[in-house]
Design a protein around this motif. Structure first.
Motif, PDB file in Angstrom:
ATOM      1  N   GLU A 248       0.813  -1.213   0.000  1.00 52.34           N
ATOM      2  CA  GLU A 248       0.000   0.000   0.000  1.00 52.34           C
ATOM      3  C   GLU A 248       0.846   1.262   0.000  1.00 52.34           C
ATOM      4  O   GLU A 248       0.403   2.309  -0.484  1.00 52.34           O
ATOM      5  N   ASP A 249       2.070   1.190   0.526  1.00 47.19           N
ATOM      6  CA  ASP A 249       2.939   2.368   0.515  1.00 47.19           C
ATOM      7  C   ASP A 249       3.859   2.399  -0.702  1.00 47.19           C
ATOM      8  O   ASP A 249       4.832   3.148  -0.743  1.00 47.19           O
ATOM      9  N   GLY A 250       3.536   1.570  -1.727  1.00 39.35           N
ATOM     10  CA  GLY A 250       4.218   1.679  -3.006  1.00 39.35           C
ATOM     11  C   GLY A 250       5.543   0.970  -3.126  1.00 39.35           C
ATOM     12  O   GLY A 250       6.368   1.341  -3.967  1.00 39.35           O
ATOM     13  N   VAL A 251       5.769  -0.071  -2.329  1.00 41.15           N
ATOM     14  CA  VAL A 251       7.022  -0.822  -2.404  1.00 41.15           C
ATOM     15  C   VAL A 251       6.789  -2.120  -3.170  1.00 41.15           C
ATOM     16  O   VAL A 251       5.952  -2.934  -2.785  1.00 41.15           O
ATOM     17  N   GLN A 290      12.213  -3.422  -3.338  1.00 43.05           N
ATOM     18  CA  GLN A 290      12.992  -4.292  -2.460  1.00 43.05           C
ATOM     19  C   GLN A 290      13.264  -5.578  -3.221  1.00 43.05           C
ATOM     20  O   GLN A 290      12.337  -6.222  -3.730  1.00 43.05           O
ATOM     21  N   LEU A 291      14.535  -5.966  -3.293  1.00 44.34           N
ATOM     22  CA  LEU A 291      14.935  -7.113  -4.100  1.00 44.34           C
ATOM     23  C   LEU A 291      15.552  -8.190  -3.219  1.00 44.34           C
ATOM     24  O   LEU A 291      16.369  -7.896  -2.326  1.00 44.34           O
ATOM     25  N   GLY A 295      15.917 -15.622  -1.509  1.00 41.96           N
ATOM     26  CA  GLY A 295      15.676 -15.269  -0.115  1.00 41.96           C
ATOM     27  C   GLY A 295      16.706 -14.349   0.498  1.00 41.96           C
ATOM     28  O   GLY A 295      16.534 -13.887   1.632  1.00 41.96           O
ATOM     29  N   GLN A 296      17.780 -14.043  -0.227  1.00 40.83           N
ATOM     30  CA  GLN A 296      18.838 -13.180   0.298  1.00 40.83           C
ATOM     31  C   GLN A 296      18.588 -11.739  -0.143  1.00 40.83           C
ATOM     32  O   GLN A 296      18.581 -11.445  -1.341  1.00 40.83           O
ATOM     33  N   PRO A 297      18.384 -10.793   0.787  1.00 38.23           N
ATOM     34  CA  PRO A 297      18.134  -9.407   0.405  1.00 38.23           C
ATOM     35  C   PRO A 297      19.326  -8.809  -0.342  1.00 38.23           C
ATOM     36  O   PRO A 297      20.489  -9.096  -0.032  1.00 38.23           O
ATOM     37  N   VAL A 298      19.021  -8.018  -1.354  1.00 36.79           N
ATOM     38  CA  VAL A 298      20.052  -7.314  -2.113  1.00 36.79           C
ATOM     39  C   VAL A 298      19.942  -5.841  -1.760  1.00 36.79           C
ATOM     40  O   VAL A 298      18.907  -5.217  -1.963  1.00 36.79           O
ATOM     41  N   ASP A 304      18.808   0.469   3.511  1.00 36.89           N
ATOM     42  CA  ASP A 304      17.849  -0.318   4.280  1.00 36.89           C
ATOM     43  C   ASP A 304      17.149  -1.371   3.423  1.00 36.89           C
ATOM     44  O   ASP A 304      16.208  -2.024   3.885  1.00 36.89           O
ATOM     45  N   GLY A 305      17.609  -1.532   2.192  1.00 40.54           N
ATOM     46  CA  GLY A 305      16.998  -2.508   1.308  1.00 40.54           C
ATOM     47  C   GLY A 305      15.938  -1.927   0.410  1.00 40.54           C
ATOM     48  O   GLY A 305      15.481  -2.606  -0.516  1.00 40.54           O
ATOM     49  N   ARG A 306      15.520  -0.675   0.653  1.00 32.12           N
ATOM     50  CA  ARG A 306      14.559  -0.014  -0.225  1.00 32.12           C
ATOM     51  C   ARG A 306      15.316   0.885  -1.193  1.00 32.12           C
ATOM     52  O   ARG A 306      16.114   1.719  -0.783  1.00 32.12           O
TER      53      ARG A 306
END
Length: 590
Positions: A248-251, A290-291, A295-298, A304-306
């Protein structure tokens, strides 16, 4: 639009067609716009509109009924492919079980302007009019030949009813249906030196799957023939995990899975995220990405990932920090500014006339190149501040206005007795480049995309000018390897008017000015892939006009140069904005 050829049909077919017509006809909105008493006439663009993406009506086509004839089965199958929201489940019911299991409508899309009613019994033929094809990525493949526009279906009995056993691996739909539900967008890849993003136009469905379709296209890579033109920093072998939900916040949550690992260096990660951001910013819901990979955040160091979709400006396909001013000549001096504020620059060409007839300013507006001595030589100079005017290309025959790309390569076309010679000037080194269909021809205009991946040329023919676009391949040092064979763009199929000028309309479309008569010109637009114009559709009729000033940057105005001044072609018709006496050779940077 051509009318379908009428054929005798059975009473059952008439009943079925009546039902299908009721299901498939959506609301038709016709906007009546009065023409102005003065100024240019602006006609409706030919591309699809995305101003009201929710306007496409829902369509729930009927399943096959017992006792249908072969022609009725094919008719039902074609109608069922127009389900909306997009769904081919009902269409599959018109196929044999074996054919339904093997059918892959995602492999291609065939659109058509009109078609005949199906004809035949065991082999049913449908003739399409104005048919075109898109590949699995949604990339335009061009118009279909007359032979390929004849679709043939084999129909046989299964469980007592007729079913199709050999459907084409494609979604086959009318233009009107397609235009309401698909939008032309760009997938963003990276040039061979990883300095700038390169847009590749494709069509994507404007529905709940829009973001997923964009990422899926990006993951597939730049496609066949992209070697030396563009590459990707998304690791190979990945695929979208189910879908790309948008919060809802556009991510946008982009989760990729497969036998690959994310990039480890900061620069490679930044380029990968820039590809995603520029591609997904075309979805108005999305503000950040957010990618994760397996399962590993990029994320970038300290992030912060965003990753905001407004980031990645350093790799902008229209050039990082490119100037938005107009540049031109007034009484032989270099001027810059807006239409009403053109004033001499404080560089050497703004204070001393050296016989410049046309100019081009590089993207950051630091250097200007000017044609002098009646087209036989070229000079360069700083746009501002002190500096020398340097003669860099002596001994030419008839130089067109040059063009700059993002790497400050200067592209030149010299029209000699044996036709045009294309060359690239880097520093003091000039290299000849063979451009098929252009080199050795009578070239009247020449453009280079800011990302340097495309060249566009107007070639004079005996009766009709040709508008050609080619791709440019580079080696790992940024030197031109070769230029591909051109694709001919057709801005107006029915017009044989000479092309007066061309200018960039967007990174993937070109504005084209054609002379229709002594006192009439028309400006239209065409995609660099040869597809009809989409959201940037344009068709403006003017009186006399001599040129265009256009930019690929969103929001920068497309102008027509007329005897009365500049006409803004991007908004509603307005009177020309007068220019100071002696102003000419007006253009944006590039």
């Amino acid at each position: 639009m051509n009318r379908p050829v009428n054929r005798p049909v059975t009473s059952r077919a008439r009943a079925l067609l009546a039902v299908l017509a009721l299901l498939l006809v959506g609301p038709l909105a016709i906007a009546c716009v009065g023409l102005p008493d003065e100024g240019p006439v602006v006609e409706a663009g030919t591309g699809s509109s995305t101003s009201d993406e929710g306007a496409a009506p829902a369509i729930d086509p009927p399943a096959p009924q017992p006792g249908m004839s072969a022609a009725e089965v094919v008719e039902g199958f074609l109608a069922a492919m127009q389900a909306s929201p997009i769904d081919t489940a009902t269409a599959s019911e018109y196929l044999t079980r074996e054919a339904a299991a093997a059918w892959n409508p995602q492999q291609a899309t065939i659109t058509y302007d009109d078609r005949q009613l199906p004809q035949g019994s065991t082999r049913v033929v449908v003739a399409l009019t104005g048919a075109a094809e898109l590949d699995a990525r949604g990339a335009w493949q061009g118009r279909l030949s007359a032979a390929r526009s004849q679709l043939a279906f084999t129909v046989r009995v299964e469980d007592g009813d007729l079913r199709i056993s050999d459907p084409p691996d494609a979604l086959v739909v009318p233009d009107s249906w397609f235009d309401q539900r698909f939008r032309q967008v760009s997938l963003y890849f990276v040039d061979p030196l990883a300095e700038i993003l390169v847009p590749e136009p494709v069509y994507a469905p404007v529905d709940d799957t829009f973001a997923s379709s964009l990422v899926e296209g990006l993951v597939e890579g730049p496609g066949r023939g992209a070697s030396g033109v563009s590459s990707t920093f998304l690791p190979p072998g990945l695929e979208v995990d189910l879908s790309v939900p948008v919060s809802e916040d556009g991510v946008a949550q982009v989760s990729l899975t497969g036998p690959a690992t994310p990039p480890t260096s900061e620069r490679e990660t930044e380029l990968l995220l820039a590809q995603l951001a520029w591609t997904l910013r075309q979805d108005p819901r999305i503000e950040a990405v957010q990618l994760s990979v397996n399962g590993q955040p990029v994320r970038l160091p300290g992030g912060d990932g965003r990753f905001s979709v407004t980031e990645g400006a350093l790799y902008s396909p229209v050039g990082f920090q490119s100037s938005s001013l107009l540049y031109g000549l007034r009484d032989g001096l270099l001027v810059s500014g807006g239409p009403d504020t053109l004033a001499p620059v404080d560089g050497p060409l703004g204070s001393r006339a050296v016989g410049v007839s046309s100019v081009a300013v590089n993207l950051t507006a630091t250097t200007v190149a000017g044609v002098v001595d009646g087209g036989t030589s070229l000079v360069t100079a700083p746009v501002r501040g002190s500096g020398k005017v340097v003669r860099v290309v002596p001994g030419a025959t008839d130089l067109l206005a040059p063009a700059w790309d993002h790497s400050d390569r200067l592209w030149l076309v010299d029209r000699g007795a044996d036709g045009a010679e294309v060359s690239v000037l880097v520093g003091e080194r000039r290299r000849s480049v063979t451009v098929p269909g252009v080199s050795g021809s009578d070239v009247r205009r020449f453009l280079v995309s800011r990302d340097a991946s495309r060249v566009v040329a107007v070639v004079r023919g005996p009766q009709r000018d040709r508008l050609l676009v080619s791709r440019v391949r580079y080696d790992d040092r940024g030197q031109v390897l070769r230029v591909t064979r051109p694709v001919q763009l057709r801005p107006d199929e029915g017009s044989r008017g000479r092309i007066v000028d061309v200018a960039w309309r967007s990174p993937t479309s070109v504005a084209v000015m054609q002379r229709l008569g002594p006192e009439t010109t028309r400006v239209g637009a065409v995609g660099v892939d040869g597809s009809p114009p989409g959201p940037e559709g344009l068709s403006v009729t003017l009186g006399r006009a001599s040129g265009l000033a256009g930019s690929p940057v969103t929001g920068e105005v497309l102008y027509a140069l007329t005897p009365d001044g500049l006409v803004d072609l991007t908004g509603l018709p307005t009177a020309a904005r007068p220019l100071a006496d002696g102003v000419g050779s007006l253009a944006y940077v590039g």
